[in-house]
Write a protein that holds these residues in place. Structure first.
Motif, PDB file in Angstrom:
ATOM      1  N   ASP A   6      -4.455  -2.541  -5.988  1.00  0.00           N
ATOM      2  CA  ASP A   6      -4.416  -2.063  -4.609  1.00  0.00           C
ATOM      3  C   ASP A   6      -5.852  -1.758  -4.201  1.00  0.00           C
ATOM      4  O   ASP A   6      -6.435  -0.755  -4.621  1.00  0.00           O
ATOM      5  CB  ASP A   6      -3.532  -0.813  -4.494  1.00  0.00           C
ATOM      6  CG  ASP A   6      -2.052  -1.161  -4.671  1.00  0.00           C
ATOM      7  OD1 ASP A   6      -1.743  -2.353  -4.905  1.00  0.00           O
ATOM      8  OD2 ASP A   6      -1.218  -0.247  -4.579  1.00  0.00           O
ATOM      9  N   GLU A   8      -8.395  -0.580  -1.780  1.00  0.00           N
ATOM     10  CA  GLU A   8      -8.218   0.349  -0.657  1.00  0.00           C
ATOM     11  C   GLU A   8      -9.291   1.420  -0.708  1.00  0.00           C
ATOM     12  O   GLU A   8     -10.030   1.524  -1.687  1.00  0.00           O
ATOM     13  CB  GLU A   8      -6.841   1.009  -0.794  1.00  0.00           C
ATOM     14  CG  GLU A   8      -6.746   1.757  -2.131  1.00  0.00           C
ATOM     15  CD  GLU A   8      -5.321   2.073  -2.573  1.00  0.00           C
ATOM     16  OE1 GLU A   8      -4.372   1.709  -1.877  1.00  0.00           O
ATOM     17  OE2 GLU A   8      -5.180   2.698  -3.637  1.00  0.00           O
ATOM     18  N   HIS A  62      -2.017  -4.791   2.094  1.00  0.00           N
ATOM     19  CA  HIS A  62      -1.631  -3.434   1.669  1.00  0.00           C
ATOM     20  C   HIS A  62      -1.673  -2.479   2.866  1.00  0.00           C
ATOM     21  O   HIS A  62      -2.045  -1.333   2.723  1.00  0.00           O
ATOM     22  CB  HIS A  62      -2.569  -2.983   0.535  1.00  0.00           C
ATOM     23  CG  HIS A  62      -2.134  -1.720  -0.163  1.00  0.00           C
ATOM     24  ND1 HIS A  62      -0.835  -1.456  -0.526  1.00  0.00           N
ATOM     25  CD2 HIS A  62      -2.850  -0.638  -0.588  1.00  0.00           C
ATOM     26  CE1 HIS A  62      -0.772  -0.277  -1.131  1.00  0.00           C
ATOM     27  NE2 HIS A  62      -1.985   0.246  -1.164  1.00  0.00           N
ATOM     28  N   HIS A  66      -2.727   2.605   5.597  1.00  0.00           N
ATOM     29  CA  HIS A  66      -2.221   3.182   4.345  1.00  0.00           C
ATOM     30  C   HIS A  66      -1.344   4.404   4.605  1.00  0.00           C
ATOM     31  O   HIS A  66      -1.400   5.407   3.885  1.00  0.00           O
ATOM     32  CB  HIS A  66      -3.379   3.532   3.387  1.00  0.00           C
ATOM     33  CG  HIS A  66      -2.966   3.525   1.938  1.00  0.00           C
ATOM     34  ND1 HIS A  66      -2.419   4.625   1.314  1.00  0.00           N
ATOM     35  CD2 HIS A  66      -3.005   2.559   1.004  1.00  0.00           C
ATOM     36  CE1 HIS A  66      -2.158   4.325   0.052  1.00  0.00           C
ATOM     37  NE2 HIS A  66      -2.492   3.069  -0.155  1.00  0.00           N
ATOM     38  N   PRO A 103       2.159   1.014   0.862  1.00  0.00           N
ATOM     39  CA  PRO A 103       1.371   2.151   0.390  1.00  0.00           C
ATOM     40  C   PRO A 103       2.275   3.177  -0.308  1.00  0.00           C
ATOM     41  O   PRO A 103       3.359   3.484   0.198  1.00  0.00           O
ATOM     42  CB  PRO A 103       0.774   2.734   1.666  1.00  0.00           C
ATOM     43  CG  PRO A 103       0.722   1.575   2.619  1.00  0.00           C
ATOM     44  CD  PRO A 103       1.918   0.733   2.290  1.00  0.00           C
TER      45      PRO A 103
HETATM   46 ZN   LIG Z   1      -2.471   2.073  -1.896  1.00  0.00          ZN
END
Ligand SMILES: [Zn+2]
Length: 194
Positions: A6, A8, A62, A66, A103
């Protein structure tokens, strides 16, 4: 099995070069993986996002902000996914569809969320092995031991979740790759899992 990341904006304690470090480890060991990229992260890090794609990793979505997807109205839901999609396409040159990861995993089992994703061309992509690598107390060897144990127990087709901004992940990843390879594992992208 599939290693998935992920990609992010990290929580604390985040390693500022964590994602670059993960990319280097994957490149050194000739492993392809799947990168679920947060739209806002792609906007902030376009060249690193492009590098992930250029190294042959599968690109997924993703979300943009989030947020837990179950908190969003249907309109905000579609907007968030589309915003992320545009940001990811602009940075990487790749369409992230159909790969989506919720998320926090929030809503990943919810039929309403799954069908909302399906309507806009996505399928939610969950995981089997979560080493909680983002926890402040996580250590490289601890994360590696857990991933090797659980991925081996799951067997063929295991999907492992990592957070590349966590320090523990950078330390665990070489151990995970070498350990699982020694046990006969082959690493593939999500689109190569049967
Ligand atoms: Zn995440």
């Amino acid at each position: 099995m599939a290693l998935t990341f992920d990609v992010e904006h990290g929580d604390q304690p985040a390693h500022p070069d964590g994602t670059r470090h993960v990319l280097e480890t994957l490149t050194d060991r000739k492993v392809v993986a799947t990168m679920f990229i947060q739209g806002r992260w792609a906007q902030a890090n376009p060249s690193l996002a492009r590098d992930l794609a250029d190294h042959g990793h599968l690109i997924g979505n993703h979300s943009h902000h989030h947020a837990p997807m179950s908190w969003l109205s249907p309109k905000a839901f579609d907007q968030d996914v589309r915003l992320a999609e545009r940001a990811i396409r602009r940075a990487t040159g790749h369409d992230p569809r159909p790969w989506f990861r919720c998320p926090f995993g929030d809503g990943s089992e919810d039929p309403a969320i799954r069908s909302a994703l399906d309507r806009i061309g996505y399928r939610e992509t969950s995981w089997h092995v979560d080493p909680f690598d983002w926890r402040g107390k996580a250590t490289g060897p601890g994360v590696a031991r857990l991933v090797i144990e659980e991925a081996t127990a799951h067997g063929d087709g295991a999907v492992v979740l990592f957070h590349p901004w966590s320090r523990a992940t950078g330390r665990a990843l070489p151990l995970v790759i070498d350990g699982l390879r020694a046990a006969g594992a082959r690493f593939v992208r999500m689109d190569e899992l049967s």
